[in-house]
Write a protein that holds these residues in place. Structure first.
Motif, PDB file in Angstrom:
ATOM      1  N   ILE A 152      11.395 -31.243 -31.605  1.00  0.00           N
ATOM      2  CA  ILE A 152      10.405 -30.722 -32.501  1.00  0.00           C
ATOM      3  C   ILE A 152       9.370 -31.589 -32.715  1.00  0.00           C
ATOM      4  O   ILE A 152       8.332 -31.107 -33.132  1.00  0.00           O
ATOM      5  N   SER A 198       5.575 -30.102 -33.582  1.00  0.00           N
ATOM      6  CA  SER A 198       5.114 -29.942 -34.994  1.00  0.00           C
ATOM      7  C   SER A 198       4.777 -31.373 -35.620  1.00  0.00           C
ATOM      8  O   SER A 198       5.652 -32.269 -35.672  1.00  0.00           O
ATOM      9  N   ASN A 256       3.776 -31.702 -38.745  1.00  0.00           N
ATOM     10  CA  ASN A 256       4.435 -31.423 -40.052  1.00  0.00           C
ATOM     11  C   ASN A 256       6.062 -31.980 -40.053  1.00  0.00           C
ATOM     12  O   ASN A 256       6.343 -32.622 -41.045  1.00  0.00           O
ATOM     13  N   TYR A 257       6.841 -31.652 -38.933  1.00  0.00           N
ATOM     14  CA  TYR A 257       8.169 -32.258 -38.739  1.00  0.00           C
ATOM     15  C   TYR A 257       8.232 -33.593 -38.891  1.00  0.00           C
ATOM     16  O   TYR A 257       9.052 -34.683 -39.486  1.00  0.00           O
ATOM     17  N   ASP A 303      11.845 -28.488 -45.214  1.00  0.00           N
ATOM     18  CA  ASP A 303      10.945 -28.246 -43.884  1.00  0.00           C
ATOM     19  C   ASP A 303      11.747 -28.687 -42.794  1.00  0.00           C
ATOM     20  O   ASP A 303      11.767 -27.987 -41.805  1.00  0.00           O
ATOM     21  N   GLU A 353      12.381 -26.057 -39.909  1.00  0.00           N
ATOM     22  CA  GLU A 353      11.755 -26.216 -38.699  1.00  0.00           C
ATOM     23  C   GLU A 353      12.989 -26.332 -37.554  1.00  0.00           C
ATOM     24  O   GLU A 353      13.069 -25.948 -36.184  1.00  0.00           O
ATOM     25  N   ARG A 354      14.097 -27.024 -37.970  1.00  0.00           N
ATOM     26  CA  ARG A 354      15.254 -27.111 -37.058  1.00  0.00           C
ATOM     27  C   ARG A 354      15.735 -25.641 -36.516  1.00  0.00           C
ATOM     28  O   ARG A 354      16.128 -25.227 -35.499  1.00  0.00           O
ATOM     29  N   ASN A 371      14.373 -22.720 -37.061  1.00  0.00           N
ATOM     30  CA  ASN A 371      13.290 -22.019 -36.180  1.00  0.00           C
ATOM     31  C   ASN A 371      13.583 -22.149 -34.727  1.00  0.00           C
ATOM     32  O   ASN A 371      13.423 -21.350 -33.903  1.00  0.00           O
ATOM     33  N   PHE A 372      13.348 -23.675 -34.383  1.00  0.00           N
ATOM     34  CA  PHE A 372      13.506 -24.035 -32.909  1.00  0.00           C
ATOM     35  C   PHE A 372      14.773 -23.612 -32.380  1.00  0.00           C
ATOM     36  O   PHE A 372      14.773 -23.032 -31.177  1.00  0.00           O
TER      37      PHE A 372
END
Ligand SMILES: Nc1ncnc2c1ncn2[C@@H]1O[C@H](COP(=O)(O)OP(=O)(O)O)[C@@H](O)[C@H]1O
Ligand SMILES: [Mg+2]
Length: 379
Positions: free
Chosen positions: A139, A143, A145-146, A191, A195-196, A198-199
């Motif tokens: 990730i 990203s 942001n991540y 976040d 993110e995790r 979504n991935f």
């Protein structure tokens, strides 16, 4: 994107090697310890300026030599680039079209690879930490942001753990400071969870289809396991579930002197027909699940980078039966450049081999080359 050519000087067991790759399927064959993986490692190193097999660059230099040079010719959307990476004991030099590039971040991104390596199978068989590392590495590439939130999270987590320990020994501790740390932590956790999720959701959408394509029947899924239950992964629900969790478990966390809930306790589970493959899967199923995982990342990275990555598949055939080997090659023979290593091609169908370039490696040299005249060679 296509890697048309690679040249190695004093890299691992190669004194001097020059290989032209076809734009489709390339198969590097040879006995064990001849240098098959070293070729894939050199491509990976050229792409990212460091290897995945060693943390010490020095190991990549051929024994008794001073430096190595990897040169590659990349073609992306009609643009040609010459990349080179030169490394000696105390110096690393990256060049694009013979111009020195001083910032690594300006260099990386000119060659995209997706690698499936047997070393990474640990991701499936190993500890939750191994799987979280996998998530973080993958990730982070997608990203910024991540990366930011994850680094902040780690810092606050450490502060919070230290403070929980302090509260255990000092009954006069200030609980409002714990609340501040908890809220700061939650802000970053949201976040990371999103993110995790979504991935993994995207991976799950792809992996089931890929695995079924190759095996014919089996239903592989990837499941995100958090140790806090969320109704769904909306910001609001995550925040309220976390707040509630920390509130209810405050005394327990103080007694243990650590943060018991959060993404640092996440895991992912791979299931075939609902059963955890870490426990119930055969070697072959685990291996194929890992390969399917890497393949399911391709469209995600492709979308991010706007180019087709080069697929590197190290030693993917062992432990797969004949039918699956052929299905697997057939699956990747789909507009991508693929470089595969294997001990042999004995189970691979003539039809698939006809379109492949085959290189036989012995003691760091190409001793035989086949398939090229029939292969769809890149000009
Ligand atoms: N720095 C190095 N210098 C010279 N030879 C090396 C170096 N690092 C590894 N090797 C040799 O490379 C060989 C292993 O290559 P590898 O690509 O892993 O084999 P395989 O064909 O089984 O994938 C071994 O013979 C090892 O001794
Ligand atoms: Mg190998």
């Amino acid at each position: 994107m296509i890697l048309r050519k690679i040249k190695l000087v004093n890299f691992r067991n190669y004194r001097n090697l020059s290989v032209n790759f076809s734009k489709d399927i390339n198969i590097i064959i040879g006995d064990n310890a001849q240098g098959k993986t070293n070729i894939l490692e050199s491509i990976y190193t050229l792409a990212l300026t460091k290897s995945y097999r060693t943390t010490n660059d020095y190991n990549l230099i051929r024994f008794d030599q001073e430096k190595f040079i990897i040169t590659g010719e990349v073609k992306d959307d009609k643009v040609f680039k010459k990349l080179s990476l030169e490394m000696s004991k105390n110096n690393k030099l990256a060049k694009i079209n013979d111009n020195n590039i001083n910032k690594i971040s300006n260099y990386i991104g000119n060659l995209y690879v997706i690698l499936s390596s047997p070393d990474d199978l640990q991701m499936i068989k190993g500890s939750p930490q191994d799987r979280r590392n996998f998530l973080n590495v993958e990730i982070s590439q997608l990203s910024s942001n991540y990366i930011k939130k994850y680094n902040e999270f780690n810092k606050i987590l450490k502060m919070r753990n230290d403070y929980l320990k302090l509260l255990l020994t000092n009954s006069l501790g200030d609980y409002s400071y714990l609340d501040i740390l908890t809220n700061n932590l939650i802000q970053r956790e949201v976040d990371i969870y999103i993110e995790r999720q979504n991935f993994l959701k995207r991976i799950d959408d792809n992996i089931t289809t890929i695995y079924k394509d190759i095996t014919g029947i089996e239903d592989l899924n990837i499941i995100y396991q958090t140790n806090v239950e969320f109704k769904d992964f909306t910001e609001q629900n995550i925040i309220s579930a976390l707040k509630e969790k920390y509130r209810r478990n405050q005394q327990r966390e103080i007694a243990m002197g650590m943060t018991l809930y959060g993404p640092h306790r996440d895991d992912i589970m791979f299931t075939i027909s609902g059963n955890d493959i870490k426990i119930f899967g055969s070697q072959g199923q685990q291996k194929l699940a890992f390969i399917a995982l890497k393949l399911s990342e391709i469209p995600i990275f492709e979308e991010k980078t706007n180019t087709k990555p080069i697929i590197l598949l190290d030693d993917i055939f062992s432990e797969l039966d004949k039918k699956k080997k052929n299905k697997l090659i057939h699956y990747v023979d789909n507009g991508y450049q693929v470089i595969i290593t294997s001990n042999d091609t004995k189970d691979i169908s003539k039809k698939l081999l006809k379109n492949a370039n085959i290189y036989m490696i012995k003691e760091g040299k190409i001793v035989e080359k086949g398939g090229e005249s029939n292969g769809r060679q890149e000009r």
